[in-house]
Design a protein around this motif. Structure first.
Motif, PDB file in Angstrom:
ATOM      1  N   LEU A  15       0.851  -1.191   0.000  1.00 21.11           N
ATOM      2  CA  LEU A  15       0.000   0.000   0.000  1.00 21.11           C
ATOM      3  C   LEU A  15       0.883   1.236   0.000  1.00 21.11           C
ATOM      4  O   LEU A  15       1.762   1.377   0.835  1.00 21.11           O
ATOM      5  CB  LEU A  15      -0.890   0.028   1.243  1.00 21.11           C
ATOM      6  CG  LEU A  15      -2.079  -0.896   1.266  1.00 21.11           C
ATOM      7  CD1 LEU A  15      -2.790  -0.795   2.603  1.00 21.11           C
ATOM      8  CD2 LEU A  15      -3.042  -0.588   0.142  1.00 21.11           C
ATOM      9  N   ALA A  20      -4.982   3.005  -2.321  1.00 18.58           N
ATOM     10  CA  ALA A  20      -5.813   1.865  -1.945  1.00 18.58           C
ATOM     11  C   ALA A  20      -5.658   0.740  -2.953  1.00 18.58           C
ATOM     12  O   ALA A  20      -5.169   0.927  -4.061  1.00 18.58           O
ATOM     13  CB  ALA A  20      -7.275   2.289  -1.882  1.00 18.58           C
ATOM     14  N   ALA A  31     -12.300  -2.429  -0.479  1.00 17.91           N
ATOM     15  CA  ALA A  31     -11.268  -1.434  -0.773  1.00 17.91           C
ATOM     16  C   ALA A  31     -10.466  -1.236   0.510  1.00 17.91           C
ATOM     17  O   ALA A  31     -11.030  -0.991   1.576  1.00 17.91           O
ATOM     18  CB  ALA A  31     -11.894  -0.117  -1.211  1.00 17.91           C
ATOM     19  N   PHE A  33      -7.480   0.970   2.248  1.00 13.56           N
ATOM     20  CA  PHE A  33      -6.808   2.260   2.120  1.00 13.56           C
ATOM     21  C   PHE A  33      -5.707   2.412   3.164  1.00 13.56           C
ATOM     22  O   PHE A  33      -5.851   1.963   4.308  1.00 13.56           O
ATOM     23  CB  PHE A  33      -7.800   3.411   2.350  1.00 13.56           C
ATOM     24  CG  PHE A  33      -8.860   3.513   1.299  1.00 13.56           C
ATOM     25  CD1 PHE A  33      -8.702   4.355   0.220  1.00 13.56           C
ATOM     26  CD2 PHE A  33     -10.025   2.762   1.403  1.00 13.56           C
ATOM     27  CE1 PHE A  33      -9.687   4.455  -0.754  1.00 13.56           C
ATOM     28  CE2 PHE A  33     -11.012   2.857   0.440  1.00 13.56           C
ATOM     29  CZ  PHE A  33     -10.835   3.706  -0.644  1.00 13.56           C
ATOM     30  N   TRP A  34      -4.644   3.076   2.783  1.00 15.72           N
ATOM     31  CA  TRP A  34      -3.597   3.513   3.704  1.00 15.72           C
ATOM     32  C   TRP A  34      -3.657   5.039   3.684  1.00 15.72           C
ATOM     33  O   TRP A  34      -3.371   5.674   2.664  1.00 15.72           O
ATOM     34  CB  TRP A  34      -2.232   3.013   3.271  1.00 15.72           C
ATOM     35  CG  TRP A  34      -1.123   3.448   4.168  1.00 15.72           C
ATOM     36  CD1 TRP A  34      -0.137   4.339   3.866  1.00 15.72           C
ATOM     37  CD2 TRP A  34      -0.864   3.019   5.511  1.00 15.72           C
ATOM     38  NE1 TRP A  34       0.706   4.497   4.938  1.00 15.72           N
ATOM     39  CE2 TRP A  34       0.282   3.690   5.961  1.00 15.72           C
ATOM     40  CE3 TRP A  34      -1.506   2.131   6.380  1.00 15.72           C
ATOM     41  CZ2 TRP A  34       0.809   3.512   7.230  1.00 15.72           C
ATOM     42  CZ3 TRP A  34      -0.974   1.950   7.634  1.00 15.72           C
ATOM     43  CH2 TRP A  34       0.163   2.632   8.048  1.00 15.72           C
ATOM     44  N   TYR A  35      -4.092   5.626   4.806  1.00 14.92           N
ATOM     45  CA  TYR A  35      -4.292   7.068   4.860  1.00 14.92           C
ATOM     46  C   TYR A  35      -3.827   7.587   6.213  1.00 14.92           C
ATOM     47  O   TYR A  35      -4.255   7.080   7.253  1.00 14.92           O
ATOM     48  CB  TYR A  35      -5.768   7.395   4.637  1.00 14.92           C
ATOM     49  CG  TYR A  35      -6.080   8.858   4.695  1.00 14.92           C
ATOM     50  CD1 TYR A  35      -5.701   9.706   3.654  1.00 14.92           C
ATOM     51  CD2 TYR A  35      -6.736   9.400   5.782  1.00 14.92           C
ATOM     52  CE1 TYR A  35      -5.972  11.060   3.711  1.00 14.92           C
ATOM     53  CE2 TYR A  35      -7.024  10.750   5.838  1.00 14.92           C
ATOM     54  CZ  TYR A  35      -6.632  11.580   4.805  1.00 14.92           C
ATOM     55  OH  TYR A  35      -6.902  12.915   4.870  1.00 14.92           O
ATOM     56  N   GLU A  44     -16.013  -2.001  -1.550  1.00 13.05           N
ATOM     57  CA  GLU A  44     -15.385  -1.462  -2.755  1.00 13.05           C
ATOM     58  C   GLU A  44     -16.347  -0.742  -3.683  1.00 13.05           C
ATOM     59  O   GLU A  44     -15.963   0.140  -4.435  1.00 13.05           O
ATOM     60  CB  GLU A  44     -14.683  -2.616  -3.502  1.00 13.05           C
ATOM     61  CG  GLU A  44     -14.396  -2.424  -4.940  1.00 13.05           C
ATOM     62  CD  GLU A  44     -13.353  -1.363  -5.277  1.00 13.05           C
ATOM     63  OE1 GLU A  44     -12.852  -0.655  -4.397  1.00 13.05           O
ATOM     64  OE2 GLU A  44     -13.061  -1.238  -6.472  1.00 13.05           O
ATOM     65  N   HIS A  54     -11.821   2.062  -4.584  1.00 14.47           N
ATOM     66  CA  HIS A  54     -10.370   2.036  -4.373  1.00 14.47           C
ATOM     67  C   HIS A  54      -9.643   2.946  -5.366  1.00 14.47           C
ATOM     68  O   HIS A  54      -8.511   3.343  -5.137  1.00 14.47           O
ATOM     69  CB  HIS A  54      -9.816   0.602  -4.425  1.00 14.47           C
ATOM     70  CG  HIS A  54      -9.525   0.104  -5.791  1.00 14.47           C
ATOM     71  ND1 HIS A  54     -10.506  -0.365  -6.646  1.00 14.47           N
ATOM     72  CD2 HIS A  54      -8.359   0.026  -6.476  1.00 14.47           C
ATOM     73  CE1 HIS A  54      -9.951  -0.726  -7.787  1.00 14.47           C
ATOM     74  NE2 HIS A  54      -8.639  -0.503  -7.715  1.00 14.47           N
TER      75      HIS A  54
END
Length: 104
Positions: A15, A20, A31, A33-35, A44, A54
């Motif tokens: 990621l 995502a 989906a 996510f890396w946030y 998704e 995503h």
């Protein structure tokens, strides 16, 4: 109540920041996510017309669908524009460099 199953979906290294991926977990398309140094998982598919979340843009913790700009909060799955619109969210965490997501 349905019991959740935890799945290893990818390495954290896969990621990229503010991005995502989409994964199939059982019969769920999720989906991931890396946030802001945290992992999130939500359904998704945008409920409006089936857009791939995503692929959406992230802004202030909100994913914006790339097809018609519908918005969903990464934490709650609720739309900040229309509180009656939401997508399911799933518990996600990182352990030993692997991203884990629990789905029912």
């Amino acid at each position: 109540m349905t019991e959740a199953t935890e799945h290893a979906v990818c390495s954290l290294a896969r990621l990229k920041a503010e991005s995502a991926i989409a994964v199939d977990l059982g019969d769920q398309r999720v989906a991931v996510f890396w946030y802001e140094n945290r992992v999130y998982a939500l359904n998704e598919t945008c409920p409006h017309r089936g857009g791939p979340l995503h692929q959406g843009r992230l802004r202030h913790g909100i994913v914006i669908c790339p097809w018609h700009l519908w918005q969903f909060d990464l934490v709650t799955g609720c739309s900040p524009v229309n509180p009656n619109s939401r997508v399911p969210v799933y518990p996600a965490r990182v352990e030993n460099g692997m991203v884990l997501v629990s789905v029912p």
